[in-house]
Design an enzyme around this catalytic site. Structure first.
Site, PDB file in Angstrom:
ATOM      1  N   TYR A   1       0.498  -0.962  -0.123  1.00  6.61           N
ATOM      2  CA  TYR A   1       0.284   0.168  -0.215  1.00  6.61           C
ATOM      3  C   TYR A   1       1.058   1.112  -0.159  1.00  6.61           C
ATOM      4  CZ  TYR A   1      -3.246   3.373   1.785  1.00  6.61           C
ATOM      5  OH  TYR A   1      -3.780   4.383   1.885  1.00  6.61           O
TER       6      TYR A   1
ATOM      7  N   ARG B   1       1.511   7.254  -6.178  1.00  2.20           N
ATOM      8  CA  ARG B   1       0.228   8.106  -6.545  1.00  2.20           C
ATOM      9  C   ARG B   1       0.979   9.087  -7.079  1.00  2.20           C
ATOM     10  NH1 ARG B   1      -5.350   7.136  -3.194  1.00  2.20           N
ATOM     11  NH2 ARG B   1      -4.160   6.560  -1.736  1.00  2.20           N
TER      12      ARG B   1
ATOM     13  N   TYR C   1      -1.645  12.269   6.938  1.00  4.35           N
ATOM     14  CA  TYR C   1      -0.930  11.579   8.180  1.00  4.35           C
ATOM     15  C   TYR C   1       0.326  11.560   9.315  1.00  4.35           C
ATOM     16  CZ  TYR C   1      -5.198   8.340   7.420  1.00  4.35           C
ATOM     17  OH  TYR C   1      -6.631   8.156   7.005  1.00  4.35           O
TER      18      TYR C   1
ATOM     19  N   ARG D   1     -11.565  13.227   2.301  1.00  3.36           N
ATOM     20  CA  ARG D   1     -13.129  12.861   2.877  1.00  3.36           C
ATOM     21  C   ARG D   1     -14.168  12.975   1.832  1.00  3.36           C
ATOM     22  NH1 ARG D   1      -9.807   9.100   5.862  1.00  3.36           N
ATOM     23  NH2 ARG D   1      -7.724  10.493   7.184  1.00  3.36           N
TER      24      ARG D   1
ATOM     25  N   GLU E   1     -14.252  -1.135   5.734  1.00  2.05           N
ATOM     26  CA  GLU E   1     -13.926   0.166   4.428  1.00  2.05           C
ATOM     27  C   GLU E   1     -15.765   0.397   4.047  1.00  2.05           C
ATOM     28  OE1 GLU E   1     -10.484   1.446   3.519  1.00  2.05           O
ATOM     29  OE2 GLU E   1     -11.706   2.240   1.775  1.00  2.05           O
TER      30      GLU E   1
END
Ligand code: 3EB
Length: 364
Positions: A163, A170, A224, A237, A349
């Site tokens: 990830y 990305r 984060y 979000r 999720e």
């Protein structure tokens, strides 16, 4: 089927593909299926169909059994279809749907490895660069939503969690395309399947710039702390786009990102799938409240949304479904998919959307 005018220029039908299997009708079904995202582990489910994309991931029935499901997105008006640099797309004057799948093996090259980039990292960077190139060329500058699917998301290779490899690629793809990686970034989700190519699909808009919504209960993902990896995930979000109409909820297209049992930046309720479901819905409720604060006419409640739920263990579907229906209402549409969540300590999720006509051809 698509003559009605709808502000978002989109409508969606969720189809049970097992019902469509077998002899097909007059070909109109085929054409209608051309903007479909298929969730199925069997390539054979595609025979005779011409979808934009198959995600090698099973949908789950309430009893936990696998099911093949299609998400058919219809664009209103005149539609143009094409492909460039491996990105397949179709668009009308306002909205573009696109998809790309890249096999990591294609990037297992000496040149890339010389730069210290893993194949997955290179594939992720390439996918995003190609998408942004296409959007620049076709003049669809505003991303509404990205969906990301990758193999073995919790695994490690080259001493880096996969990830995280995706996150690095990305973010580099965004930066190399001149895109912001903080603040007004697109809504997204990123989850795992067992094996298959890196798969990204997305919607973009030509004239409407969506608002990026954050969740006051959570630290923005792009902020984060380092303990979650060297590069932060690049997503907001939720996004909300407004096309203008007299009917407020019909004119706001809402995409809520993948939402998990995270408060601040910490995973909560480890091992308790019901409590994780409840916390995820509390997060979505907070996102809806925040959306209303920044865009007062966007007055969505939990019962207005369609949900897609990624479940790590198929046997949890019934319990999660009960909990969602208890909180959001028994008529709520929920599509379950069997997926790995990007943090190993998360079991579920939830993503959601609203603001377009939805036809639900599944039993629940
Ligand atoms: C989280 O909140 C859970 O990397 O694109 C949710 C939505 C998550 C999107 C992404 C990851 C992503 O951090 C994981």
């Amino acid at each position: 089927m698509v003559d009605s005018i709808y502000a978002s220029h989109l409508r969606c039908t969720v189809l049970d593909l097992d019902k469509l299997a077998g002899p097909r009708g007059d070909g109109s079904t085929l054409q209608e299926l051309s903007n479909t995202v298929l969730f199925s582990r069997q390539a054979s489910d595609l025979s005779g169909l011409a979808p934009q994309i198959r995600v090698p991931m099973a949908a789950l029935k309430a009893d936990g059994h696998e099911q093949a499901v299609g998400e058919l997105w219809q664009l209103g008006g005149d539609v143009t279809q094409g492909a460039a640099h491996g990105v397949r797309y179709s668009h009308n004057d306002e909205v573009l749907f696109g998809a790309i799948q890249l096999a990591e093996a294609e990037f297992d090259t000496l040149a890339g490895c010389d730069e210290g980039k893993t194949p997955l990292q290179q594939a992720s960077e390439a996918a995003y660069q190609r998408i942004f190139q296409l959007l620049d060329a076709l003049d669809f500058p505003h991303i509404l939503r990205f969906w990301n699917y990758l193999a073995d998301i919790n695994g490690y290779s080259h001493d880096v969690e996969r990830y995280q490899q995706f996150n690095i690629g990305r973010q580099d793809g965004f930066m190399r395309s001149g895109r912001d990686v903080m603040g007004g970034v697109p809504a997204a989700s990123a989850v795992g399947f067992r094996e298959g190519p890196l798969t990204v699909y997305f919607f973009a808009a030509r004239n409407v710039r969506p608002l990026a919504i954050e969740n006051p209960r959570q630290i923005s993902a792009y902020e984060y702390p380092q303990e979650y990896g060297p590069r932060s995930p690049t997503f907001s979000r939720a996004s909300i786009a407004h096309w203008g109409s007299d009917k407020p909820n019909d004119s706001h297209l809402l995409f809520v990102s993948g939402t998990a049992s995270i408060v601040g930046h910490q995973s909560l309720h480890v091992g308790d799938v019901i409590a994780q479901t409840r916390e995820s819905l509390a997060n979505i409720a907070a996102i809806l409240q925040e959306a209303k604060r920044v865009q007062p006419a966007a007055n969505f409640s939990l019962g207005d949304l369609c949900y897609k739920v990624y479940v790590r263990h198929a046997q949890d579907v019934a319990a999660i479904r009960n909990e969602i229906q208890r909180i959001a209402g028994v008529t709520t549409h929920v599509l379950f998919l069997h997926a790995d969540i990007c943090r190993h300590d998360l079991l579920v999720e939830i993503e959601a959307s609203a603001g377009y006509p939805m036809q639900w051809d599944l039993p629940c």
